[in-house]
Design an enzyme around this catalytic site. Structure first.
Site, PDB file in Angstrom:
ATOM      1  N   GLU A 111      -3.510   9.026  -0.912  1.00  8.34           N
ATOM      2  CA  GLU A 111      -2.691   9.809  -0.017  1.00  8.34           C
ATOM      3  C   GLU A 111      -1.622  10.709  -0.868  1.00  8.34           C
ATOM      4  O   GLU A 111      -0.739  11.255  -0.056  1.00  8.34           O
ATOM      5  CB  GLU A 111      -2.030   8.717   1.054  1.00  8.34           C
ATOM      6  CG  GLU A 111      -3.143   8.228   1.639  1.00  8.34           C
ATOM      7  CD  GLU A 111      -2.468   7.112   2.811  1.00  8.34           C
ATOM      8  OE1 GLU A 111      -1.068   7.058   2.885  1.00  8.34           O
ATOM      9  OE2 GLU A 111      -3.386   6.883   3.779  1.00  8.34           O
ATOM     10  N   GLN A 127       0.828  -1.122   0.099  1.00 10.32           N
ATOM     11  CA  GLN A 127       0.003  -0.045  -0.167  1.00 10.32           C
ATOM     12  C   GLN A 127       0.966   1.412   0.037  1.00 10.32           C
ATOM     13  O   GLN A 127       0.460   2.294  -0.693  1.00 10.32           O
ATOM     14  CB  GLN A 127      -0.868  -0.179   1.163  1.00 10.32           C
ATOM     15  CG  GLN A 127      -1.981   1.001   1.423  1.00 10.32           C
ATOM     16  CD  GLN A 127      -2.877   0.773   2.682  1.00 10.32           C
ATOM     17  OE1 GLN A 127      -3.762   0.169   2.497  1.00 10.32           O
ATOM     18  NE2 GLN A 127      -2.484   1.511   3.679  1.00 10.32           N
ATOM     19  N   ASP A 168       4.367   0.447   4.331  1.00  7.73           N
ATOM     20  CA  ASP A 168       3.035   0.168   4.811  1.00  7.73           C
ATOM     21  C   ASP A 168       2.548  -1.029   3.930  1.00  7.73           C
ATOM     22  O   ASP A 168       1.946  -0.405   2.959  1.00  7.73           O
ATOM     23  CB  ASP A 168       1.933   1.095   5.146  1.00  7.73           C
ATOM     24  CG  ASP A 168       0.792   0.643   5.766  1.00  7.73           C
ATOM     25  OD1 ASP A 168       0.681  -0.632   5.953  1.00  7.73           O
ATOM     26  OD2 ASP A 168      -0.282   1.322   6.098  1.00  7.73           O
ATOM     27  N   ARG A 216      -5.685   9.213   8.115  1.00  8.59           N
ATOM     28  CA  ARG A 216      -6.344   8.077   7.294  1.00  8.59           C
ATOM     29  C   ARG A 216      -6.271   8.326   5.775  1.00  8.59           C
ATOM     30  O   ARG A 216      -5.990   9.614   5.316  1.00  8.59           O
ATOM     31  CB  ARG A 216      -7.843   7.891   7.621  1.00  8.59           C
ATOM     32  CG  ARG A 216      -8.089   7.589   9.168  1.00  8.59           C
ATOM     33  CD  ARG A 216      -7.472   6.489   9.760  1.00  8.59           C
ATOM     34  NE  ARG A 216      -7.674   5.275   8.984  1.00  8.59           N
ATOM     35  CZ  ARG A 216      -8.404   4.121   9.449  1.00  8.59           C
ATOM     36  NH1 ARG A 216      -8.716   4.264  10.690  1.00  8.59           N
ATOM     37  NH2 ARG A 216      -8.412   3.073   8.810  1.00  8.59           N
ATOM     38  N   SER A 217      -6.668   7.552   4.812  1.00  9.00           N
ATOM     39  CA  SER A 217      -6.751   7.638   3.429  1.00  9.00           C
ATOM     40  C   SER A 217      -7.778   8.650   3.091  1.00  9.00           C
ATOM     41  O   SER A 217      -7.492   9.507   2.203  1.00  9.00           O
ATOM     42  CB  SER A 217      -6.817   6.494   2.688  1.00  9.00           C
ATOM     43  OG  SER A 217      -7.773   5.686   3.236  1.00  9.00           O
TER      44      SER A 217
HETATM   45  P1  PGA Z   1      -6.457   3.464   5.622  1.00  8.72           P
HETATM   46  O1  PGA Z   1      -5.031   3.557   5.075  1.00  8.72           O
HETATM   47  O2  PGA Z   1      -6.701   4.965   6.123  1.00  8.72           O
HETATM   48  O3  PGA Z   1      -7.003   3.245   4.277  1.00  8.72           O
HETATM   49  O4  PGA Z   1      -6.690   2.445   6.722  1.00  8.72           O
HETATM   50  C1  PGA Z   1      -3.921   4.266   6.084  1.00  8.72           C
HETATM   51  C2  PGA Z   1      -3.185   3.020   6.691  1.00  8.72           C
HETATM   52  O5  PGA Z   1      -3.373   1.877   6.452  1.00  8.72           O
HETATM   53  O6  PGA Z   1      -2.041   3.267   7.476  1.00  8.72           O
HETATM   54 ZN    ZN Z   2      -1.482   0.940   7.897  1.00 11.11          ZN
END
Ligand code: PGA
Ligand code: ZN
Length: 440
Positions: free
Chosen positions: A213, A171, A250, A377-378
């Site tokens: 992001e 990710q 991550d 958060r994303s």
């Molecule tokens: P999310 O991603 O906000 O989509 O959970 C951020 C992360 O995994 O750190």
């Molecule tokens: Zn994460």
């Protein structure tokens, strides 16, 4: 004598987040003091996160409206808080009790968190303090010498996984400018690396479109190529990998763990299946071959035995950050510490739903020698509370995206303001952020 303020009004509303989904914003008034905050939301969410209450009414915003959560703020919560003393711990305890469920599913963690964060801002205003100082007070971490620590930014310059429509499974590919002398210089180095990466992608005919992001989201030959591109970008920007900057990942492995086959399935890249031990071997290999200092969610949230083996294998030299596996939940984190899972906590306010419980999780992490990584958060808004929270608690690290999208730069910009306001009283975490690994 400090005047005691009481909550006069609480008002919630539906606004939009960075993905064009509704989210909740709360205004809290206490006498002359005012606080406003808005709530983020995740895409690769942990199963045990507190519940983000959505309307489910598909005639509006594809079911993602938050009118019910807003109604809870303006009804039950406002009624319960009006006239109460503006005291973070007491208000958070009241909110948790009012909801009455372990997952905050009745009123919604998004409703609770909006109110909790707005209360923190109103408290800072009432005390005439910048927000980071209010958080230092709340967490019992007011520095004796007045020096506050600015965090190392973990800048997610290449996005994959659930945050990008590319073929990269992992990710986030981040740079951490640990070797620069200050936050602002570190940030500059990260941003320059982002621009260098853009040049590199362009030269190779790869996409320079960005993911959720704000990092680039190209399709690549493999997950490994993403690391090599980031490494090359660091060089191109004129920095030395391993000295000026290290890499953080991550993996968000919960997203591609298939419990039915008991394996990690790298479907986006077509790299096939991996067992937990094969994933551990991959991290062992990569962290020797590349200057990767930190791996978040290297294994899935349900794979606790794997997590323990991963930590035993490389936890003495690599930061292993637990996000989905701990979900900022004090009770789950305690269990993780007992079972030697990871060595760092990812801190996300909305995974647990109140400021006080977030501070509790951080205190537990610290006592166990775990590092804390403050996180966005994303799905984000322009709210920059986590920048102040990172400084006030001395978290040492913050991941809040790349160098594009104002939802990401809002947090970095707030850190620049804090650094300026502190002047000589600002220190930069730098390499000491990874001191728990004996890396300094
Ligand atoms: P999310 O991603 O906000 O989509 O959970 C951020 C992360 O995994 O750190
Ligand atoms: Zn994460």
């Amino acid at each position: 004598m400090k005047e005691i303020m009481h909550v006069t009004s609480v008002r919630g509303r539906e606004i939009l987040d960075s993905r064009g989904n509704p989210t909740i914003e709360v205004d809290l008034q206490a006498g002359t003091a005012f606080g406003r905050a808005s709530v983020p939301s995740g895409a690769s969410t942990g199963e045990r996160e507190a519940l983000d209450l959505r309307d489910g009414d598909t005639s509006r915003y594809l079911g993602k409206g938050v009118r019910r959560a807003v109604d809870h703020v303006n009804g039950e919560i406002a009624d319960a808080l009006r006239g109460r003393e503006l005291d973070q711990r007491a208000l958070d305890t009241l909110l948790v009790g009012l909801d009455g469920t372990s997952t905050k599913s009745r009123l919604g963690a998004n409703a609770l968190l909006g109110v909790s964060m707005a209360a923190a801002r109103a408290s800072a205003a009432a005390a005439g303090l910048p927000l980071y100082r209010q958080f230092a007070l709340l967490s019992g971490r007011v520095p004796h010498d007045g020096t506050f620590t600015l965090p190392v930014p973990m800048m997610n310059i290449l996005n994959g996984g659930a945050h990008a429509d590319s073929n990269v499974d992992f990710q986030e590919f981040m740079v951490m400018p640990v070797g620069l002398p200050s936050f602002s210089e570190g940030l500059r180095a990260g941003i320059e690396t982002f621009h260098a990466l853009r040049g590199l992608l362009k030269a190779r005919g790869l996409s320079t479109g960005v993911g959720d992001e704000g990092g680039f989201a190209p399709s690549l030959a493999s997950n490994r190529e993403a690391v090599e591109l980031v490494l090359e970008a660091i060089h191109r920007a004129g920095y030395t990998p391993g000295r000026d900057m290290v890499i953080a990942l991550d993996v968000a492995a919960s997203e591609f763990w298939d419990p039915a086959v008991g394996a990690y399935v790298l479907a986006k890249s077509g790299e096939g299946r991996r067992s937990s031990d094969e994933m551990i071997a991959l991290y062992d290999d990569w962290t020797r071959q590349y200057p990767i200092a930190s791996v978040e969610d290297g294994l899935a949230e349900g794979d606790w035995p794997g997590w323990s083996r991963l930590t035993a294998a490389i936890g003495d030299r690599v930061q292993l950050v637990g996000d989905d596996v701990f979900v900022t939940n004090p009770a789950i984190l305690r269990r993780g510490i007992d079972e030697r899972v990871g060595n760092a906590l990812l801190v996300k306010l909305n995974q647990i739903g109140t400021v006080s419980e977030t501070l509790d999780a951080m205190a537990i992490a610290r006592r166990a020698g775990y590092a804390c990584v403050m996180s966005h958060r994303s799905g984000e808004t322009e709210d920059s509370t986590i920048a102040d929270l990172a400084v006030g608690t001395g978290a040492g690290q913050i991941k809040t995206g790349s160098a594009s999208r104002s939802d990401r730069t809002a947090k970095y910009n707030q850190l620049l303001r804090i650094e300026e306001a502190l002047g000589a009283a600002a220190s930069y975490a730098g390499r000491s952020a990874l001191a728990h690994l004996g890396m300094v």
